[in-house]
Structures are given as C-alpha cells and as structure tokens.
Motif scaffolding. Structure first.
Motif, PDB file in Angstrom:
ATOM      1  N   VAL A   4     -20.073  -6.570  -1.523  1.00  0.00           N
ATOM      2  CA  VAL A   4     -21.324  -5.922  -1.923  1.00  0.00           C
ATOM      3  C   VAL A   4     -22.513  -6.793  -1.552  1.00  0.00           C
ATOM      4  O   VAL A   4     -23.512  -6.316  -0.998  1.00  0.00           O
ATOM      5  CB  VAL A   4     -21.316  -5.618  -3.439  1.00  0.00           C
ATOM      6  N   GLN A   5     -22.416  -8.087  -1.854  1.00  0.00           N
ATOM      7  CA  GLN A   5     -23.513  -9.001  -1.519  1.00  0.00           C
ATOM      8  C   GLN A   5     -23.734  -9.054  -0.013  1.00  0.00           C
ATOM      9  O   GLN A   5     -24.869  -9.150   0.460  1.00  0.00           O
ATOM     10  CB  GLN A   5     -23.221 -10.406  -2.064  1.00  0.00           C
ATOM     11  N   HIS A   6     -22.648  -8.991   0.733  1.00  0.00           N
ATOM     12  CA  HIS A   6     -22.762  -9.004   2.196  1.00  0.00           C
ATOM     13  C   HIS A   6     -23.549  -7.799   2.694  1.00  0.00           C
ATOM     14  O   HIS A   6     -24.466  -7.924   3.510  1.00  0.00           O
ATOM     15  CB  HIS A   6     -21.364  -9.022   2.808  1.00  0.00           C
ATOM     16  N   TYR A   7     -23.207  -6.604   2.190  1.00  0.00           N
ATOM     17  CA  TYR A   7     -23.840  -5.399   2.691  1.00  0.00           C
ATOM     18  C   TYR A   7     -25.215  -5.158   2.100  1.00  0.00           C
ATOM     19  O   TYR A   7     -25.992  -4.373   2.638  1.00  0.00           O
ATOM     20  CB  TYR A   7     -22.924  -4.192   2.452  1.00  0.00           C
ATOM     21  N   ARG A   8     -25.542  -5.830   1.034  1.00  0.00           N
ATOM     22  CA  ARG A   8     -26.909  -5.756   0.533  1.00  0.00           C
ATOM     23  C   ARG A   8     -27.859  -6.613   1.357  1.00  0.00           C
ATOM     24  O   ARG A   8     -29.070  -6.546   1.188  1.00  0.00           O
ATOM     25  CB  ARG A   8     -26.956  -6.209  -0.934  1.00  0.00           C
ATOM     26  N   GLY A   9     -27.285  -7.447   2.216  1.00  0.00           N
ATOM     27  CA  GLY A   9     -28.107  -8.239   3.107  1.00  0.00           C
ATOM     28  C   GLY A   9     -28.820  -9.380   2.434  1.00  0.00           C
ATOM     29  O   GLY A   9     -29.800  -9.916   2.961  1.00  0.00           O
ATOM     30  N   ARG A  10     -28.339  -9.769   1.258  1.00  0.00           N
ATOM     31  CA  ARG A  10     -28.992 -10.861   0.545  1.00  0.00           C
ATOM     32  C   ARG A  10     -28.654 -12.218   1.145  1.00  0.00           C
ATOM     33  O   ARG A  10     -29.317 -13.208   0.870  1.00  0.00           O
ATOM     34  CB  ARG A  10     -28.590 -10.838  -0.932  1.00  0.00           C
ATOM     35  N   PRO A  61     -27.054 -11.182   7.181  1.00  0.00           N
ATOM     36  CA  PRO A  61     -25.790 -10.667   6.656  1.00  0.00           C
ATOM     37  C   PRO A  61     -24.612 -11.198   7.453  1.00  0.00           C
ATOM     38  O   PRO A  61     -24.592 -11.166   8.676  1.00  0.00           O
ATOM     39  CB  PRO A  61     -25.923  -9.140   6.849  1.00  0.00           C
ATOM     40  N   ASP A 105     -17.289  -7.899  -5.065  1.00  0.00           N
ATOM     41  CA  ASP A 105     -18.658  -8.392  -5.202  1.00  0.00           C
ATOM     42  C   ASP A 105     -19.087  -9.149  -3.952  1.00  0.00           C
ATOM     43  O   ASP A 105     -20.243  -9.047  -3.511  1.00  0.00           O
ATOM     44  CB  ASP A 105     -18.765  -9.287  -6.433  1.00  0.00           C
ATOM     45  N   HIS A 130     -15.040  -9.755   7.199  1.00  0.00           N
ATOM     46  CA  HIS A 130     -16.078  -8.751   6.970  1.00  0.00           C
ATOM     47  C   HIS A 130     -15.630  -7.371   7.436  1.00  0.00           C
ATOM     48  O   HIS A 130     -16.423  -6.594   7.994  1.00  0.00           O
ATOM     49  CB  HIS A 130     -17.386  -9.155   7.658  1.00  0.00           C
TER      50      HIS A 130
END
Length: 405
Positions: free
Chosen positions: A380-386, A398, A377, A298
């Motif tokens: 991106v998914q990590h930082y979107r907190g999904r 996250p 991607d 990360h």
C-alpha cells in the motif's frame, strides 16, 4: 431435490471446501516439514574449523547512521576482538545527526584495541541506498590495507571476543568466499517475543540454510549484520556497485557472489548478537514493512499469491479445526488440527534457540497474520507513492530503495 434440498446442498459445498482447504494445508505442512531443506532445524551453526597457519589481514567495515544509542554496546566488542593477525575497523558515519562519528572515536580512545578509522562518504548519489554507499566508502578506505577478508557488520551488532577469529578460520577451512551468521536478535519486550523468532523462522523457510552452502544450488542468502567476504571475491562480483539499488542488500550480495561461482555459507549465530531494541509493535512493523514488498519484486501477482499462501498455510489450520468441530466435520477438524500440530512442532526449535516459552508455538498463526498485514501495508505504501523512510532519509520515488542500516 426441491426447496428442502438447496440449503443442504449449500452446506455440503461449504463443508467440502473447508475439508479441501484443511487437507491442502496439511499437505503443505508435510512438504515443508520434509521437503524444504529441513528449514525448521536450528543446528546450522558455524562449521567446525582449524586455525590457519597464517592469519590474513582483515578489515571491518561498519556503516552507521544515527547509531549513538547502540554504539556503546556494540563497538567495544569489535575493538576487543582477539584476532592473531592484523585487523582494522573502518566505521563510516553516514550523515548522522546524533554525533555517531565522534562517539565512535571516543569509544576507541576509551577502550583501545583494534585501530579505528572514522570516515564520512557524504550524501549518496541517485541510484544508491545510503547503507551501500557507506559500505562502498568503507571498502575504498580498506583497500589501502590490502586485506584478504572484509567483515561487513552493522553498528548494532555485538561480537564475542573470538568472533572474527572463528569466522576467518571457518572461511579458510571450508574454502568459503562468504561466511555469514544471522545475529541473535534482541527478544525482551512482549512484541519482540511474539514477532522476532518468527522473523528468523520465516527467513529460514524462504532460504533454507542447508541449501545455501551446496555448490550449484540456486538458494543464496546472507545476514547483513555479520558477513565475512573475501576481498578479491568482492572485487570480481563488483560489490557493492552491482547491488547499489538493492533494498534487501544482504540477499542481493549473496546472490551476486554465488552467480560469480563463489561458495557461500549462512547459519545461526551463537556469539553474535543484535543490541537494537524493538520495544513496540510499530518498530517491528516498520522493520518488516520497509522491505516486504521489495522481497516480492513489487509484483501484484506475487503479492496476491503470498497473501493466499499465508492464509492457506498458516491461518487455515486453526480455522478448519474450530469450524470443523463446530460443524461436526471430523475430516476438517482432524486435517486442520494435524496441520496446526506440525506447524507448532516446526516452530519449537526456533523458540528454544531464542530461549522463549514453548507456549508461544501455537500462536504462530497470529504472528503470521501480523506478517500478512505488514506485507500488504508495504505494498500500500509503495502504491501511494510515499516512498520509503528510514533513519530520517526518504526515497520519494515509488519502489526506490531504502537505507537498511
């Protein structure tokens, strides 16, 4: 130089940059060819071994979550193991909603063979991935049998009848604490042919198999689908408690064993196969993206370096060749073409191992570009907190670990 000199100087600077990038890519490929543990060779197979005078007790632990679709192809192969000693299977039903546990019992009644116990650990507590929580439960059940070895294998892995026998013989003969085989993944759909052999190729590039078996080397990895582990080694290394949050649990397991002084081995399988299908690009994308950013710890700097590295090593050669030919720059075209040729040649053995057309070898830059996008991607998914989702289980925090079963 005047007005007429400026455009020419700009062109010279662009051409010079192109040449340097092409030459840098060629240098990288020459180093990868000769200096990265000959990662591209596919002849690292199960070591030659002799059968032991006594066959130790082995317990097979199979974590399974919603695996009813693949169990009919995989579980009978475990039940049918031709093993001279005592062996027992512990399948851990990790909260399945598709009747995985009952199907496993039915397959055992129908096929016979090794005894099967089906357990259920309940939902994992905070700080545990589902798979490792299931593995912990399976090891706990197996402990009552006092096994010398544990075979950790996934629910989608089919084993030849002599698989367990050969694994145990190799561990005893070589004095290994961990013996792992990278199962041959399914390659049937168009996207599987394009992506899957490259997945194993990239893995071997990161973790050269030849270095893994060298005592004292820092390189450590395993393939989670097939890991034979000494039970006392697992206890000393506190497996799986010590790696309970690991996203890439097989590599974390191997590192824990090697840190404790264990001797490990990893190679390509000949008679161990994954039966899980990945028919669409979306399926393969999820498989890679769910752990790609975790592989980079990360870290934004590591992500930036990885993207730049993939671009220079895999994408620059064909771009330099085409741009060099278009600009009439023989240096750029030659360096780019040679780098692409070396890249293609190193990929050929993996395509042969997977029995695929060698015409796919020059397309490795296309596949590398897909992996670059998957890695971005993943970040991106990590930082979107999904959070990460797998098999119906979501980890909202996250960076939280996900169930890789």
């Amino acid at each position: 130089m005047g007005l007429y000199g400026r455009p020419r100087w700009g062109r010279l600077r662009r051409v010079s940059a192109l040449v340097w990038i092409a030459v840098g890519s060629l240098a990288a490929w020459l180093w990868l060819l000769l200096g990265q543990g000959f990662f591209w060779r596919t002849d690292v197979r199960l070591p030659a071994c002799r059968e032991p005078s006594d066959w130790p007790v082995v317990c097979v632990v199979v974590p399974a979550r919603d695996e009813a679709a693949v169990l009919p192809e995989s579980l009978p192969s475990l039940l049918a193991q031709d093993y001279p000693g005592r062996a027992e299977i512990f399948l851990v039903d990790d909260g399945s909603s598709d009747g995985t546990g009952e199907l496993a019992r039915e397959l055992a009644r129908r096929h016979g063979g090794l005894p099967l116990t089906v357990g259920s650990p309940g939902e994992p507590p905070a700080g545990w991935t589902g798979k490792l929580w299931a593995v912990r439960h399976g090891i706990g059940l197996a402990r009552a049998r006092e096994p010398e070895f544990l075979l950790l294998t996934d629910a989608d892995i089919a084993h030849a009848p002599d698989s367990l026998r050969l694994l145990v013989a190799a561990a005893r003969t070589g004095g290994f604490d961990l013996v792992s085989q990278m199962a041959r993944l399914r390659v049937e759909s168009l996207w599987e042919r394009l992506v899957v052999p490259a997945f194993v190729y990239f893995f071997a590039q990161l973790y050269p198999f030849r270095r893994i078996a060298v005592k004292g080397s820092r390189t450590a990895a395993a393939a989670g689908g097939c890991v034979l582990l000494r039970a006392d080694t697992a206890e000393r290394a506190r497996i799986p408690d010590a790696i309970r949050e690991a996203v890439i649990d097989d590599v974390a397991l191997a590192r824990a064993v090697k840190r404790g002084g264990g001797h490990i081995w990893l190679g390509l399988a000949e008679r161990v196969d994954s039966v899980r299908p990945y028919p669409r690009l979306r399926d393969l994308w999820r498989m890679v993206a769910r752990s790609a950013y975790a592989q980079l710890r990360h870290s934004p700097p590591l992500l930036a370096g990885t993207v730049a590295g993939l671009a220079v090593v895999y994408l620059a050669p064909p771009v330099a060749l085409v741009a060099g030919l278009a600009a009439g720059n023989a240096w750029a075209a030659s360096a780019g073409g040679l780098a692409w040729l070396v890249m293609t040649a190193t990929y050929v053995p993996m395509l042969r191992y997977y029995r695929q057309s060698l015409a796919l070898a020059p397309l490795l830059p296309v596949t590398a570009f897909l992996y670059l996008l998957m890695t971005v991607d993943s970040a991106v998914q990590h930082y979107r907190g999904r959070g990460a989702a797998w098999k119906g289980r979501t980890y909202a925090r996250p960076g939280a670990a996900l169930d890789e079963n």
